[in-house]
Design an enzyme around this catalytic site. Structure first.
Site, PDB file in Angstrom:
ATOM      1  N   HIS A  50       0.850  -1.199   0.000  1.00  0.00           N
ATOM      2  CA  HIS A  50       0.000   0.000   0.000  1.00  0.00           C
ATOM      3  C   HIS A  50       0.882   1.244   0.000  1.00  0.00           C
ATOM      4  CE1 HIS A  50      -3.303  -2.531   2.033  1.00  0.00           C
ATOM      5  NE2 HIS A  50      -3.818  -2.112   0.899  1.00  0.00           N
TER       6      HIS A  50
ATOM      7  N   CYS B 141      -3.181   0.821   9.622  1.00  0.00           N
ATOM      8  CA  CYS B 141      -4.240  -0.094   9.154  1.00  0.00           C
ATOM      9  C   CYS B 141      -5.255  -0.441  10.223  1.00  0.00           C
ATOM     10  CB  CYS B 141      -3.665  -1.416   8.692  1.00  0.00           C
ATOM     11  SG  CYS B 141      -2.093  -1.320   7.923  1.00  0.00           S
TER      12      CYS B 141
HETATM   13  C1  CIR Z   1      -3.994  -7.487   3.614  1.00  0.00           C
HETATM   14  O1  CIR Z   1      -3.136  -8.041   2.932  1.00  0.00           O
HETATM   15  O2  CIR Z   1      -4.953  -6.920   3.105  1.00  0.00           O
HETATM   16  C2  CIR Z   1      -3.861  -7.523   5.109  1.00  0.00           C
HETATM   17  N1  CIR Z   1      -3.301  -8.763   5.519  1.00  0.00           N
HETATM   18  C3  CIR Z   1      -3.016  -6.373   5.587  1.00  0.00           C
HETATM   19  C4  CIR Z   1      -3.626  -5.039   5.304  1.00  0.00           C
HETATM   20  C5  CIR Z   1      -2.801  -3.910   5.781  1.00  0.00           C
HETATM   21  N2  CIR Z   1      -3.493  -2.693   5.623  1.00  0.00           N
HETATM   22  C6  CIR Z   1      -2.918  -1.534   5.370  1.00  0.00           C
HETATM   23  O3  CIR Z   1      -1.718  -1.484   5.110  1.00  0.00           O
HETATM   24  N3  CIR Z   1      -3.697  -0.469   5.325  1.00  0.00           N
END
Ligand code: CIR
Length: 271
Positions: free
Chosen positions: A179, A266
């Site tokens: 991201h 997140c």
């Molecule tokens: C994913 O791969 O979507 C989750 N395991 C981690 C999301 C992390 N979110 C973020 O960086 N905003």
């Protein structure tokens, strides 16, 4: 803090930061270890993750936020990463359309909680895809990472929404990051914390940049919450750099979330 009509309470004119009064979080559920990850750091310990999540909530409270804790969702292992499901702006919320098919339903599941607190709701529509983790707000200026999760159509929809409300946004192509906010955070004013491919990114050329210390790139994902910067524990050299620039740091242990590719941003929606 949402726009209350004539008076915008979002920007703090003295410190030039977004002022937040609330946050939404969702503790990890029983299937947490089955979520998406490419970290290669091993399987997270659920009990430890729950304890770390409580520590994270305490840090948000220390920053003065009222935190609403939503129910864990057993069927959605990544649902604790609530940031990806919406973008909270000063005027209202944009419900995202997460790029990972296994996460798409999470956006619909968070909507009722956002409706309770937000006066104006918009939603990203197909074929747009957008993860909140790809959206960095620097005051009223938004940067949107084009990643494996967020596509140009999703970014364009968000940019149209922002422009209708007197804000603005632009897209940034990502090479390897999950991201955008994996590699850049706004510390306040004109200062960003960056790492890797985003350190020399043209879009950020006008900002002062503090870089995460070598070997500590995970610490590029931090959140400025009112008077403090919340960052992951265990990154002492980056912490020193942030403190040397005059910021008050709260470090929280989030190792179990790092194992699932998540960072401190997140884990909450702040507004
Ligand atoms: C994913 O791969 O979507 C989750 N395991 C981690 C999301 C992390 N979110 C973020 O960086 N905003």
């Amino acid at each position: 803090v949402f726009n209350t009509g004539r008076q915008t309470r979002f920007a703090n004119p003295e410190q030039d930061i977004a002022m937040f009064s609330q946050a939404l979080v969702r503790p990890p559920g029983p299937s947490f270890a089955h979520g998406l990850t490419a970290a290669g750091l091993g399987r997270p310990d659920l009990e430890k993750a729950r304890a770390q999540h409580r520590g994270y909530v305490a840090a948000l409270e220390q920053c003065g936020l009222k935190v609403t804790t939503l129910k864990p969702l057993a069927d959605y292992p990544d649902a604790t990463f609530v940031e990806d499901t919406a973008v909270m702006t000063r005027d209202g919320a944009v419900i995202s359309r997460p790029g990972a098919p296994t996460r798409r339903v999470e956006a619909a599941l968070i909507r009722p909680a956002i409706e309770k607190v937000c006066p104006d709701i918009h939603a990203i529509a197909a074929p747009g895809r957008l993860d909140g983790g790809d959206v960095l707000a620097v005051g009223n200026r938004y940067y949107i990472g084009l990643s494996k999760r967020t596509n140009a159509e999703g970014a364009a929809q968000l940019i149209r929404y922002l422009r209708r409300r007197g804000a603005d946004g632009s897209a940034i192509g990502l090479k390897g990051l999950l991201h955008l906010k994996t590699g850049v955070s706004w510390l306040g004013g004109n200062t960003l914390l960056t790492t890797g491919e985003l350190t020399d990114c043209k879009a950020f050329a006008g900002y002062e940049r503090i870089t995460a210390a070598p070997g500590e790139s995970y610490a590029a994902n931090v959140i400025r919450v009112n008077a403090h910067v919340i960052m992951p524990g265990g990154h002492p050299r980056t912490r020193k750099k942030i403190e040397a620039a005059g910021y008050s740091v709260i470090a929280v242990d989030v190792t179990e979330f790092q194992k699932m590719d998540g960072g401190v941003s997140c884990l909450s929606l702040r507004f």
